[in-house]
Design a protein around this motif. Structure first.
Motif, short mmCIF file in Angstrom:
data_model
loop_
_atom_site.label_atom_id
_atom_site.label_comp_id
_atom_site.label_asym_id
_atom_site.label_seq_id
_atom_site.Cartn_x
_atom_site.Cartn_y
_atom_site.Cartn_z
N UNK A 278 0.94 -1.11 -0.21
CA UNK A 278 0.08 0.24 0.08
C UNK A 278 0.82 1.22 -0.21
N UNK A 279 0.41 2.14 -0.54
CA UNK A 279 1.22 3.56 -0.88
C UNK A 279 0.28 4.73 -0.25
N UNK B 177 -1.10 10.87 -9.48
CA UNK B 177 -0.78 10.17 -10.48
C UNK B 177 0.16 9.09 -9.95
N UNK B 178 0.73 9.02 -8.88
CA UNK B 178 1.35 7.84 -8.39
C UNK B 178 0.69 6.82 -7.96
N UNK B 179 -0.68 6.91 -7.66
CA UNK B 179 -1.40 5.89 -7.34
C UNK B 179 -1.25 5.58 -5.71
N UNK B 180 -1.20 6.52 -4.98
CA UNK B 180 -1.49 6.44 -3.78
C UNK B 180 -2.68 6.33 -2.95
N UNK B 181 -2.88 6.06 -1.70
CA UNK B 181 -4.33 5.81 -1.21
C UNK B 181 -4.64 7.23 -0.77
N UNK C 91 7.03 13.05 0.66
CA UNK C 91 7.48 11.77 0.96
C UNK C 91 6.53 10.64 0.59
N UNK C 92 7.03 9.79 -0.17
CA UNK C 92 6.11 8.66 -0.25
C UNK C 92 6.28 7.68 0.66
N UNK C 93 5.40 7.00 1.16
CA UNK C 93 5.46 5.92 2.01
C UNK C 93 4.84 4.53 1.51
N UNK D 33 7.79 -0.64 6.47
CA UNK D 33 7.74 0.46 5.78
C UNK D 33 8.99 0.51 4.99
N UNK D 34 8.81 1.58 3.90
CA UNK D 34 10.09 2.15 3.15
C UNK D 34 9.64 3.68 2.67
#
Length: 318
Positions: A33-34, A60-64, A294-296, A306-307
């Motif tokens: 999951x993002x 556009x980065x398909x995060x929730x 920041x992308x999680x 996590x990263x």
């Protein structure tokens, strides 16, 4: 200037859209999951012009969802209704669910002359009516939220995969303690509520055997000073309970904050023996004058769960 709220049918459509988005994300990425983290923005006219572009690029980065950890204006700008309503429209226009945490710049510091000499509690009440009036996130698609019962609707939580996300009203400026040896009445009233929500959320995560918990708040509470025995009075009890609960929780713990405008990912929390707790990660968002996000990523195959990846804005590698 008034803000027109979406109709009930529109909200249902947004909620369904959010649930479909979450299902699509989960189905497409299996056990991954993002989500996106921002804070301390926009501070300038240029950042105000750039933020909608950044939010669109993030979507556009398909995060929730996108979480903003507070300070949606600079500390020297006015706390006027018109600015609050501008930010409301900006965040509501996010194509994906948008979570907002209050920062000191939009309430506890509003008594400054440069901010319009407002009553901070009146400004916080305005924020509550505008941004946290119901049990849903902001955005064109919405996430359902559980809000803490009582008078602090800014305290919310929700699940993404095996992780519980929790919002807390913990502002910079020493948690609104004040400039004397005695805390302000506002701090005395709010701090126990914050701590109760913190403890209750850890208890929920343990009870439901979740793999992780993410805390979202605005202030840098001073992890280094706390480890040295020099905790700031406004954050001492919060950090003590965070230390205790992190040691009791078998999963991964992440604290996301802004405030000091240093984009970083580290492990500054020590256990009660003074050793680094490697199950705890601090993520600080970008802040003025450097804009970014920041992308999680939650990945159940990773031992650390996590990263995180940081992205400056404007994106130099589109």
């Amino acid at each position: 200037m008034s803000v027109r709220r979406p109709s009930r049918s529109s909200r249902v459509a947004r909620l369904l859209g959010g649930l479909l988005l979450a299902a699509a994300l989960q189905g497409a990425t299996a056990e991954t999951w993002r989500f996106a983290l921002i804070g301390d923005a926009p501070y300038s006219d240029n950042e105000r012009a750039e933020l909608p572009k950044m939010l669109s690029a993030i979507a556009d980065r398909h995060v929730a969802f996108i979480a903003h950890v507070g300070d949606f204006k600079s500390g020297s700008s006015r706390c006027d209704d018109a600015l609050f309503e501008d930010r409301y429209k900006l965040f509501q226009n996010s194509r994906i669910p948008f979570i907002l945490v209050p920062g000191d710049n939009e309430w506890s510091d509003c008594d400054r002359l440069s901010n319009g000499a407002y009553d901070p509690l009146e400004r916080l009440a305005k924020l509550r009516r505008l941004f946290w009036e119901d049990a849903f996130s902001l955005g064109k698609t919405q996430l359902p939220l559980e809000r803490q019962a009582g008078n602090y609707p800014e305290h919310a939580r929700f699940r993404l995969g095996p992780v519980l996300f929790v919002t807390l009203n913990l502002p910079g400026g020493n948690n609104n303690w004040g400039l004397t040896g005695e805390p302000r009445p506002e701090f005395v009233a709010r701090n126990p509520v914050v701590l109760a929500w913190l403890r209750d959320s850890f208890e929920m995560a343990r009870r439901e055997k979740l793999a992780g918990i993410v805390l979202l708040f605005q202030a840098n509470p001073g992890f280094t000073h706390f480890a040295q025995g020099l905790a700031h009075r406004g954050y001492r009890e919060f950090l003590t309970i965070l230390q205790e609960e992190t040691e009791r929780f078998p999963g991964q713990v992440v604290a996301v904050h802004g405030d000091t405008h240093i984009s970083r990912i580290d492990q500054p929390l020590r256990d009660h023996h003074g050793r680094t707790n490697f199950r705890f990660t601090r993520v600080e968002t970008h802040g003025y004058p450097l804009m970014g996000w920041t992308l999680g990523v939650i990945d159940t195959e990773r031992p650390t769960l996590f990263r995180f990846e940081t992205y400056p804005w404007p994106d130099r590698n589109p």
